[in-house]
Design an enzyme around this catalytic site. Structure first.
Site, PDB file in Angstrom:
ATOM      1  CD1 TRP A 103      -1.911  -2.285   1.908  1.00 23.21           C
ATOM      2  CD2 TRP A 103      -2.816  -1.506   0.018  1.00 23.21           C
ATOM      3  NE1 TRP A 103      -2.810  -3.218   1.456  1.00 23.21           N
ATOM      4  CE2 TRP A 103      -3.380  -2.766   0.299  1.00 23.21           C
ATOM      5  CE3 TRP A 103      -3.220  -0.836  -1.134  1.00 23.21           C
ATOM      6  CZ2 TRP A 103      -4.337  -3.364  -0.520  1.00 23.21           C
ATOM      7  CZ3 TRP A 103      -4.173  -1.423  -1.951  1.00 23.21           C
ATOM      8  CH2 TRP A 103      -4.718  -2.663  -1.642  1.00 23.21           C
ATOM      9  CG  ASP A 172      -3.159   3.806   4.124  1.00 21.06           C
ATOM     10  OD1 ASP A 172      -4.173   3.594   4.822  1.00 21.06           O
ATOM     11  OD2 ASP A 172      -2.897   3.176   3.081  1.00 21.06           O
ATOM     12  CE  LYS A 196      -8.152  -2.623   5.059  1.00 19.54           C
ATOM     13  NZ  LYS A 196      -8.145  -3.926   4.477  1.00 19.54           N
TER      14      LYS A 196
HETATM   15  C1  LIG Z   1      -3.303  -0.124   4.550  1.00 20.49           C
HETATM   16  C2  LIG Z   1      -4.213  -0.102   3.355  1.00 20.49           C
HETATM   17  N1  LIG Z   1      -4.250   0.976   2.580  1.00 20.49           N
HETATM   18  C3  LIG Z   1      -5.028   1.050   1.485  1.00 20.49           C
HETATM   19  C4  LIG Z   1      -5.833  -0.012   1.114  1.00 20.49           C
HETATM   20  C5  LIG Z   1      -6.684   0.106  -0.098  1.00 20.49           C
HETATM   21  O1  LIG Z   1      -7.985   0.417   0.254  1.00 20.49           O
HETATM   22  P1  LIG Z   1      -9.152   0.576  -0.815  1.00 20.49           P
HETATM   23  O2  LIG Z   1      -9.440  -0.798  -1.320  1.00 20.49           O
HETATM   24  O3  LIG Z   1     -10.280   1.172  -0.003  1.00 20.49           O
HETATM   25  O4  LIG Z   1      -8.688   1.491  -1.893  1.00 20.49           O
HETATM   26  C6  LIG Z   1      -5.852  -1.165   1.918  1.00 20.49           C
HETATM   27  C7  LIG Z   1      -6.715  -2.301   1.553  1.00 20.49           C
HETATM   28  O5  LIG Z   1      -6.682  -3.361   2.136  1.00 20.49           O
HETATM   29  C8  LIG Z   1      -5.010  -1.209   3.057  1.00 20.49           C
HETATM   30  O6  LIG Z   1      -4.959  -2.294   3.830  1.00 20.49           O
END
Ligand SMILES: Cc1ncc(COP(=O)(O)O)c(C=O)c1O
Length: 361
Positions: A103, A172, A196
């Site tokens: 991520w 994030d 989550k």
């Molecule tokens: C730490 C983190 N950031 C970003 C995301 C991406 O999220 P989204 O699917 O809402 O774009 C995730 C998805 O599991 C994640 O765990």
């Protein structure tokens, strides 16, 4: 099959049962209005009360200072990867990023397309099994902010303490928001996809310091500007009403449980049970280095891929679902967010012991 099993899914993930029960009623008839929650206008006084309560609970639980705006946006956490540099780095500004997993890598790629990005640390060559301590990287002095992912969902790593820097922090927190206490005032912006610890997929929470909103360039697309959403209190267009309602219910549940500090204690104890089981034997190997272990996602391996497959299948058969690790690293992963019940962790630990005894390496 019982009505509910223990769901270790990394997200969308288990939500509090009480919240789901209440939602199942409200979806049909919200507060005796004769109209279902997802059928009412987002401008109705009923929904305005829902979004206002969600925001005020969040402010209370996270102790968000008054000079921050809370936004409920769409486009997933992934849209923040480009919205942050687009809104905050226009005109040749720089930022520093820490690369600790899929991520952060994705957010670096998006940011690099828009601005001058310094990647000060990467654990990629160690299959992202750790996060750095403050002395392991240098923040570029011309940076506007230091960006990091507080909990790496796939690898099961987490900063034990939030990084310290004289630059503002941007994080994030999709997979660990509201799981532990921290000082919001060190941050310029915090964001989290809801699916989550907050609610269902479909809403992304953004907490942004107000003075940053004034610096947002006026020539970016309307829907991608933080200013648009801040000026209209997340009501510029139709917000995701159902996910916002669930977030509000989850926050009420969290407050009833004693708030974030109490939840942190519960989370640490729950994760401790699993890590103790992993450390008690060579059969199970944790993916993360000990100092970087996450209290939300516990990623681990068995002696062989075949045993891992058997473990996941047999666990599912006794109501321990969703233990397959992410395809990028394989193995197993137990996601144990706020709403994941302790009894499920205890059952998994007992199963791990039985499985090892029945299936020697
Ligand atoms: C730490 C983190 N950031 C970003 C995301 C991406 O999220 P989204 O699917 O809402 O774009 C995730 C998805 O599991 C994640 O765990």
């Amino acid at each position: 099959m019982p009505e509910r099993v223990y769901n270790f899914s990394p997200g969308p993930a288990t939500l509090p049962y009480e919240v789901l029960q209440q939602a199942s009623k409200d979806v049909i008839n919200f507060k005796d209005s004769g109209i279902g929650l997802i059928e009412i206008s987002h401008r109705s006084k009923e929904f305005m009360a829902v979004i206002e309560e969600a925001e005020s609970l969040l402010r209370e639980l996270m102790e968000i200072p008054d000079n921050y705006k809370v936004l409920f946006l769409q486009g997933g956490a992934s849209s923040q990867f480009f919205m942050i540099p687009m809104n905050l780095l226009a005109g040749g500004k720089k930022a520093t990023y820490l690369n600790t997993g899929t991520w952060s890598k994705k957010s670096i790629k998006e940011a690099q397309a828009l601005a001058d990005i310094h990647v000060a640390y990467s654990s990629e060559e160690k299959s992202f099994n750790r996060v750095p301590t403050d002395d392991e990287y240098t923040v570029d002095p011309d940076s506007e902010y230091l960006y990091f992912v507080s909990n790496n969902t796939i690898y099961g790593t987490q900063y034990a303490e939030m990084p310290k820097s004289d630059k503002m922090l941007i994080s994030d927190m999709s997979s660990d928001i509201l799981s532990r206490t921290f000082d919001v005032s060190k941050f310029g912006l915090i964001f989290a996809g809801a699916q989550k610890n907050l609610g269902p997929a479909g809403v992304t929470l953004v907490i942004i310091r107000e003075d940053l909103i004034d610096t947002v360039p006026s020539d970016i697309p309307t829907m991608l500007s933080y200013k648009t959403h801040a000026d209209k209190d997340s009501m510029f267009n139709t917000p995701p009403t159902f996910p916002i309602y669930i977030v509000g219910e989850v926050l009420k549940w969290l407050k009833d449980k004693g708030g974030v500090a109490e939840m942190e204690k519960i989370n640490r104890e729950k994760a401790g049970l699993l890590y103790d089981a992993i450390d008690a034997t060579d059969y199970y190997r944790g993916h993360a280095e000990k100092e970087s272990r996450s209290i939300m996602n516990v990623s681990f391996n068995l002696p062989t891929a075949e045993l891992e497959q058997k473990f996941i299948a047999e666990a599912a058969a006794i109501g321990l679902s969703g233990l397959k690790g992410h395809r990028s690293i394989g193995g197993c992963r137990a996601s144990i967010y706020n709403a994941f019940p302790r009894e499920g962790v205890v059952k998994l630990v007992a199963f791990m012991k039985e499985f090892e005894a029945a299936n020697p390496a």
